[in-house]
Scaffold this active site. Sequence first.
Site, mmCIF file in Angstrom:
data_model
loop_
_atom_site.group_PDB
_atom_site.id
_atom_site.type_symbol
_atom_site.label_atom_id
_atom_site.label_comp_id
_atom_site.label_asym_id
_atom_site.label_seq_id
_atom_site.Cartn_x
_atom_site.Cartn_y
_atom_site.Cartn_z
ATOM 1 C CG ASN A 193 19.595 -14.921 29.771
ATOM 2 O OD1 ASN A 193 19.355 -14.064 30.617
ATOM 3 N ND2 ASN A 193 20.296 -14.666 28.677
ATOM 4 C CE LYS A 226 17.956 -13.644 26.094
ATOM 5 N NZ LYS A 226 17.963 -13.665 24.650
ATOM 6 C CG HIS A 229 23.769 -13.464 26.251
ATOM 7 N ND1 HIS A 229 23.223 -12.711 25.244
ATOM 8 C CD2 HIS A 229 22.972 -14.553 26.386
ATOM 9 C CE1 HIS A 229 22.131 -13.319 24.788
ATOM 10 N NE2 HIS A 229 21.962 -14.446 25.465
ATOM 11 C CD GLU A 234 20.199 -10.835 24.164
ATOM 12 O OE1 GLU A 234 20.000 -10.760 25.396
ATOM 13 O OE2 GLU A 234 19.520 -11.567 23.412
ATOM 14 C CD GLU A 280 22.649 -18.232 24.276
ATOM 15 O OE1 GLU A 280 21.680 -18.750 24.828
ATOM 16 O OE2 GLU A 280 22.887 -17.013 24.318
ATOM 17 N N GLY A 323 15.915 -15.430 19.975
ATOM 18 C CA GLY A 323 14.691 -14.635 19.932
ATOM 19 C C GLY A 323 14.032 -14.555 18.571
ATOM 20 C CB SER A 350 14.563 -20.090 18.886
ATOM 21 O OG SER A 350 14.615 -18.719 18.551
#
Length: 254
Positions: free
Chosen positions: A9, A11, A93, A95, A163, A169, A209
């Site tokens: 991904n 992003k 996701h 985010e 996730e 991250g 991560s």
Amino acid sequence: MRRKLIAGNWKMHGLGADLAEVRALIAAHPAPACEVAICAPATLIHRLAQACADSAVAVGGQTCHIAVAGAHTGDISAAMLADAGAQWVIVGHSERRADHGETDAIVATQCRAAWDAGLFAILCVGETEAERDAGRTLDVVGRQLANSVPDGATPHRLAIAYEPVWAIGTGRTPTADQIAEVHRFIRAEINARIGAAGGQGIRILYGGSMKPANAADILAIADVDGGLIGGASLKADDLGAIVVAAEAAAQARI
Ligand code: 13P
């Protein structure tokens, strides 16, 4: 036997020059023993599809609108992603859920829109750190699954990505036991929802991560069928090392 799946991904990363990393990945791993996909920014989908033509790497988007077309400035439909050369799309996701207010109901509709366009959907779920600390992880993931996975899920058009938001991250990952617990729970929920015949075939990916240094350990956990990788998917060497780890994990399970 579920085929392992390694999905990058990107992003909001990636310019045309970064497609060199994809070409390097393909050159180093022309016939991977697992499925590989890269979910790129919409601006790169067409060029990524050209770079991946005749290779084993599939191309995906990172979200899609619930509608096929319409007055939605700045948005991109699943049909547009497919038209640009994508076969896959990430939906739900964290985010997107956080930055764009995408609720479970919206994610379910996006997933259905993806299927209607012929795309394979990777649907993300996962708890925040506060939710984990409050002992609510399985409640949260269960509710997300119940409300954001539409009816009609099959192994041919859906993978679930677990996730944990706090692992994305941050360089932090859950323990193997924590990952195993959530993946076992997701498997049971999916089996209960659609029956074991389909549920046993749906891939459950871990994301947050994941990198070359921890991929082998994570991919060896029961019911971890692959990874959804952010930062470590941007470089061919890192993603390639994770592909190799997935190949080894698949071999170890035979
Ligand atoms: P990182 O691998 O950068 O933690 O991102 C994970 C992720 O959000 C993939 O969708």
